[in-house]
Structures are given as structure tokens and as C-alpha cells.
Motif scaffolding. Structure first.
Motif, mmCIF file in Angstrom:
data_model
loop_
_atom_site.group_PDB
_atom_site.id
_atom_site.type_symbol
_atom_site.label_atom_id
_atom_site.label_comp_id
_atom_site.label_asym_id
_atom_site.label_seq_id
_atom_site.Cartn_x
_atom_site.Cartn_y
_atom_site.Cartn_z
ATOM 1 N N ALA A 27 0.835 -1.206 0.000
ATOM 2 C CA ALA A 27 0.000 0.000 0.000
ATOM 3 C C ALA A 27 0.867 1.251 0.000
ATOM 4 O O ALA A 27 0.575 2.238 -0.699
ATOM 5 N N LEU A 28 1.952 1.231 0.772
ATOM 6 C CA LEU A 28 2.871 2.364 0.791
ATOM 7 C C LEU A 28 3.549 2.553 -0.565
ATOM 8 O O LEU A 28 3.698 3.682 -1.058
ATOM 9 N N ALA A 29 3.948 1.432 -1.173
ATOM 10 C CA ALA A 29 4.659 1.496 -2.452
ATOM 11 C C ALA A 29 3.805 2.151 -3.539
ATOM 12 O O ALA A 29 4.335 2.810 -4.436
ATOM 13 N N ARG A 30 2.502 1.944 -3.448
ATOM 14 C CA ARG A 30 1.610 2.531 -4.459
ATOM 15 C C ARG A 30 1.549 4.056 -4.365
ATOM 16 O O ARG A 30 1.073 4.722 -5.284
ATOM 17 N N THR A 31 2.009 4.612 -3.240
ATOM 18 C CA THR A 31 1.980 6.073 -3.070
ATOM 19 C C THR A 31 3.347 6.710 -3.286
ATOM 20 O O THR A 31 3.495 7.919 -3.094
ATOM 21 N N CYS A 32 4.345 5.914 -3.668
ATOM 22 C CA CYS A 32 5.662 6.472 -3.984
ATOM 23 C C CYS A 32 5.548 7.385 -5.202
ATOM 24 O O CYS A 32 4.682 7.191 -6.064
ATOM 25 N N ARG A 33 6.436 8.350 -5.301
ATOM 26 C CA ARG A 33 6.384 9.298 -6.410
ATOM 27 C C ARG A 33 6.568 8.591 -7.748
ATOM 28 O O ARG A 33 5.913 8.933 -8.738
ATOM 29 N N PHE A 34 7.468 7.588 -7.782
ATOM 30 C CA PHE A 34 7.743 6.874 -9.030
ATOM 31 C C PHE A 34 7.167 5.461 -8.962
ATOM 32 O O PHE A 34 7.320 4.758 -7.951
ATOM 33 N N ALA A 35 6.524 5.050 -10.057
ATOM 34 C CA ALA A 35 5.892 3.726 -10.091
ATOM 35 C C ALA A 35 6.907 2.600 -9.972
ATOM 36 O O ALA A 35 6.595 1.528 -9.450
ATOM 37 N N ASP A 36 8.139 2.828 -10.481
ATOM 38 C CA ASP A 36 9.172 1.789 -10.425
ATOM 39 C C ASP A 36 10.161 2.036 -9.284
ATOM 40 O O ASP A 36 11.330 1.641 -9.363
ATOM 41 N N CYS A 37 9.705 2.673 -8.221
ATOM 42 C CA CYS A 37 10.570 3.011 -7.090
ATOM 43 C C CYS A 37 11.203 1.756 -6.495
ATOM 44 O O CYS A 37 10.522 0.750 -6.246
ATOM 45 N N GLY A 38 12.501 1.806 -6.270
ATOM 46 C CA GLY A 38 13.208 0.673 -5.670
ATOM 47 C C GLY A 38 13.329 0.785 -4.170
ATOM 48 O O GLY A 38 13.926 -0.077 -3.524
ATOM 49 N N HIS A 39 12.777 1.852 -3.592
ATOM 50 C CA HIS A 39 12.748 2.085 -2.140
ATOM 51 C C HIS A 39 14.158 2.143 -1.549
ATOM 52 O O HIS A 39 14.411 1.640 -0.461
ATOM 53 N N ARG A 40 15.066 2.782 -2.303
ATOM 54 C CA ARG A 40 16.437 2.918 -1.809
ATOM 55 C C ARG A 40 16.802 4.407 -1.667
ATOM 56 O O ARG A 40 16.807 4.927 -0.563
ATOM 57 N N THR A 41 17.076 5.049 -2.810
ATOM 58 C CA THR A 41 17.497 6.457 -2.749
ATOM 59 C C THR A 41 16.580 7.383 -3.537
ATOM 60 O O THR A 41 16.838 8.582 -3.619
ATOM 61 N N GLU A 42 15.514 6.847 -4.107
ATOM 62 C CA GLU A 42 14.629 7.656 -4.941
ATOM 63 C C GLU A 42 13.900 8.713 -4.103
ATOM 64 O O GLU A 42 13.468 8.429 -2.974
ATOM 65 N N PRO A 43 13.751 9.921 -4.635
ATOM 66 C CA PRO A 43 12.989 10.947 -3.902
ATOM 67 C C PRO A 43 11.504 10.604 -3.883
ATOM 68 O O PRO A 43 10.984 9.964 -4.794
ATOM 69 N N GLY A 44 10.841 11.029 -2.804
ATOM 70 C CA GLY A 44 9.402 10.790 -2.700
ATOM 71 C C GLY A 44 9.033 9.349 -2.426
ATOM 72 O O GLY A 44 7.922 8.912 -2.762
ATOM 73 N N CYS A 45 9.926 8.603 -1.809
ATOM 74 C CA CYS A 45 9.650 7.179 -1.514
ATOM 75 C C CYS A 45 8.858 7.071 -0.219
ATOM 76 O O CYS A 45 9.362 7.376 0.873
ATOM 77 N N ALA A 46 7.616 6.607 -0.322
ATOM 78 C CA ALA A 46 6.749 6.485 0.846
ATOM 79 C C ALA A 46 7.189 5.340 1.750
ATOM 80 O O ALA A 46 7.013 5.400 2.975
ATOM 81 N N VAL A 47 7.759 4.299 1.163
ATOM 82 C CA VAL A 47 8.207 3.151 1.959
ATOM 83 C C VAL A 47 9.375 3.549 2.860
ATOM 84 O O VAL A 47 9.399 3.223 4.057
ATOM 85 N N ARG A 48 10.356 4.266 2.286
ATOM 86 C CA ARG A 48 11.501 4.671 3.086
ATOM 87 C C ARG A 48 11.100 5.689 4.154
ATOM 88 O O ARG A 48 11.635 5.693 5.267
ATOM 89 N N ALA A 49 10.109 6.528 3.813
ATOM 90 C CA ALA A 49 9.627 7.498 4.803
ATOM 91 C C ALA A 49 8.973 6.771 5.979
ATOM 92 O O ALA A 49 9.156 7.144 7.145
#
Length: 343
Positions: free
Chosen positions: A265-287
Motif C-alpha cells: 500500500a505504501l509502495a503505491r503512493t511512492c512518487r515513481f511507479a518503479d521506485c526501488g525504495h532505496r534512494t529515490e525521492p518521494g519514496c513512501a516506503v523509506r519514509a
């Protein structure tokens, strides 16, 4: 032996002379079949070895044997099958067992306990639709067994958990409640966690050999060398096999998503659809990780399952290509033989 309408409905008029048997063990010298009264051992013929390993009879399967009782002619469709990726570099699929009603995930209250491994075992149960029970053994040797139970319940709050001393039948009341007549239960866990001891106590006699674990790391040695289906006095059937420390699995994406619904559910709200949840800006999972809403261990387990799912898909694609090349080679050889015969 666990026979039910699902299997009976697969029989046709042409099967009238065939004998129905269940595979209760696999050894080097053949498959052991049972009709509930007697057992016999048969070798798989060449017909079966032309098929992929997943299609060959495994422990728990129902098979049809010819009227003479000397050949397995058909394997009935399975209600479910437990599988793993075999150890080694080929990433071949290895079947653990078929037609299972419940999965006892056995781990111990010591250094062997691993939240990530427990999550992987739970994912296997989820992917096959088999009801899981977490069995925490060696409670008598732990100073705080409830600590391990709390961790297990935090990982899977909806999955029943039993804390037991596998040597003491008085602690197994909750486990015995699952052992219904004709109900098939699979034991899954690392070597040394007490699966064989648990099975012996439930059976009321020594049906499996036990050996001590290594004290320095709480790891055990394989005592059960082959998979077998054993019938307990109360009528339940228990599928036991060698310990599995690392479990490679073919788990569907939707099963992983259901187990890790919060992260998905968090991943679906990341800024980028292909977010790897590492260093990408706007990553909801990392937040969420930084805010303490998701643990680092849970996120790592989620990522590991996704990577394993990808590796398995790639290995199956590679295997299919190898099989296709082999079939083309065989067709060419047969064509050459026919040409030579015509000449």
C-alpha cells in the motif's frame, strides 16, 4: 488415508480395473504406495522420467496403478502441492509434498529462531492455501520462551502459535487438536528444531531417529533422509522430511502482496511507479521506515521474497528453453533415423 470427493471425481469408467494408492514414501529403490492396509514399492518407469519433476508422483499424491499392481499409470490432480527451489545452481523445483491440509512450521526457542525464515515458510503456506500452525519447540530450554512467541505473533498475528516441549506430551494439547482423522499435516523446519522428536511424542513411539544439535549455533544435523507420510494412532497423517534451513520458493506476486499488504500500500503512493525504495525521492516506503512504521527486518524480508520470485521466474524460463532445445534435438534425431530407414 485422506481420500475425498475431489479425487473420486477424477475417476472415469476406464479406471475401473486400476487400483487407487497413495504415495507414502520415496526412496532410492522406489516409490512406496499404500491402500491404507498394505504397502508396496514400485519404480517409476521411463514414461515418468520424460516429464518435468513437478509432474512426477511425490509423497502425498494419489496414483492409479495397473490391475497387476506393477506400474503407476496416472497421477491424480492435486488439491495443492508444496514446492521449493532445490539447492544448487540449476534452481530446479523440488516437491516437498502434495495434498496437504495443514502445515506445521516448526522452529525453536533458541538461536535457530529466524523471523525472516518464518516469514518465508508462512509465504509458502499462503501461496498454496494451506492452513499454518507455528510450533515453537524447546520451550523447556529457554529462559524466556514467551519472547519467541511474541515475535512469532508479531510477524503473523492471525496464525495460531503453540509453545511446546516436544518431549512432554502434556504440552502438545494444542498441537493434537489439529490432528484429525484422515487429515494430512506437513512438518516444515530446519534440522535440529525437534520435528522428529515432536513426531515421536505425537505417535507415542519412536518412528524417527533423533540426534542432538550443535551447541555453538543451535543448528541440527539431518536425521530424516527421505520424505514419508506416517499415520498416527489418532488417524491423522504426518508428512515429514529432511530439515530445510533455506527455502527457495515459487510464490505468486499476489501472495507476497497479501502477506506484505502494508508495504504494498505504501509502495503505491511512492512518487515513481518503479521506485526501488532505496534512494529515490518521494519514496513512501523509506519514509515509513524512518518514521518507525515499518521495521527494517520486515522490509528486507519483503525485498528478498520479491528478488527470489524474480530469480525463480527467470530460472523457469531458462529451463523451458533447455527443454525446448532438447525436444528439437530429439525430433531431428528421429527425423534422421526415419530418413536412414527409408534409404
Amino acid at each position: 488415508m485422506g481420500w475425498r470427493p475431489f479425487f473420486a471425481e477424477q475417476l472415469g469408467d476406464e479406471d475401473g480395473r486400476r487400483r487407487v494408492r497413495r504415495v507414502v514414501a520415496i526412496h532410492r529403490n522406489g516409490h512406496v504406495l499404500s491402500d491404507g492396509v498394505s504397502e508396496s514399492s514400485l519404480h517409476l518407469g521411463r514414461f515418468w522420467f520424460r516429464k518435468p519433476a513437478e509432474e512426477r508422483p511425490t509423497v502425498g499424491d494419489w496414483v492409479l496403478v495397473d490391475a497387476q499392481g506393477g506400474k503407476i499409470e496416472r497421477c491424480l490432480a492435486r488439491a495443492n502441492v508444496l514446492r521449493r527451489i532445490a539447492a544448487g545452481t540449476k534452481a530446479d523445483v523440488q516437491l516437498i509434498g502434495a495434498n496437504v491440509d495443514a502445515l506445521f512450521i516448526v522452529t525453536s526457542c533458541n538461536l535457530e529462531f529466524s523471523p525472516s525464515r518464518l516469514q518465508r515458510f508462512l509465504a509458502l503456506a499462503q501461496s498454496t492455501g494451506v492452513a499454518p500452525l507455528i510450533v515453537l519447540t524447546k520451550a523447556d530450554l529457554a529462559s524466556e520462551p514467551t519472547r519467541f512467541a511474541d515475535q512469532a505473533r508479531a510477524i503473523a498475528p492471525d496464525v495460531p502459535t503453540e509453545v511446546v516441549n516436544a518431549l512432554d506430551a502434556r504440552t502438545l494439547t494444542g498441537v493434537r487438536a489439529w490432528l484429525r482423522p484422515a487429515y494430512t499435516v506437513a512438518l516444515l523446519g530446519s534440522s535440529g528444531v525437534g520435528k522428529s522428536t515432536l513426531l515421536n511424542t505425537l505417535a507415542g513411539e519412536d518412528v524417527q531417529v533423533t540426534r542432538p544439535i550443535r551447541e555453538q549455533d543451535a543448528r541440527g544435523r539431518h536425521t530424516t533422509t527421505g520424505r514419508s507420510l506416517l499415520r498416527l494412532p489418532q488417524g491423522a497423517l504426518v508428512l515429514d522430511g529432511p530439515g530445510v534451513r533455506e527455502l527457495g520458493m515459487a510464490v505468486a506476486d499476489e501472495d507476497i502482496g497479501e502477506m506484505y499488504e502494508d508495504i504494498e500500500a505504501l509502495a503505491r503512493t511512492c512518487r515513481f511507479a518503479d521506485c526501488g525504495h532505496r534512494t529515490e525521492p518521494g519514496c513512501a516506503v523509506r519514509a515509513a521506515l524512518e518514521a518507525g512504521q515499518v521495521t527494517r527486518e520486515r522490509l528486507a524480508s519483503y525485498a528478498e521474497l520479491l528478488n527470489e520470485r524474480r530469480r525463480h521466474a527467470e530460472s523457469l524460463t531458462g529451463r523451458d528453453r533447455r527443454v525446448e532445445r532438447l525436444e528439437r534435438s530429439r525430433r531431428r534425431e528421429r527425423g534422421q533415423e526415419e530418413d536412414d530407414a527409408d534409404e
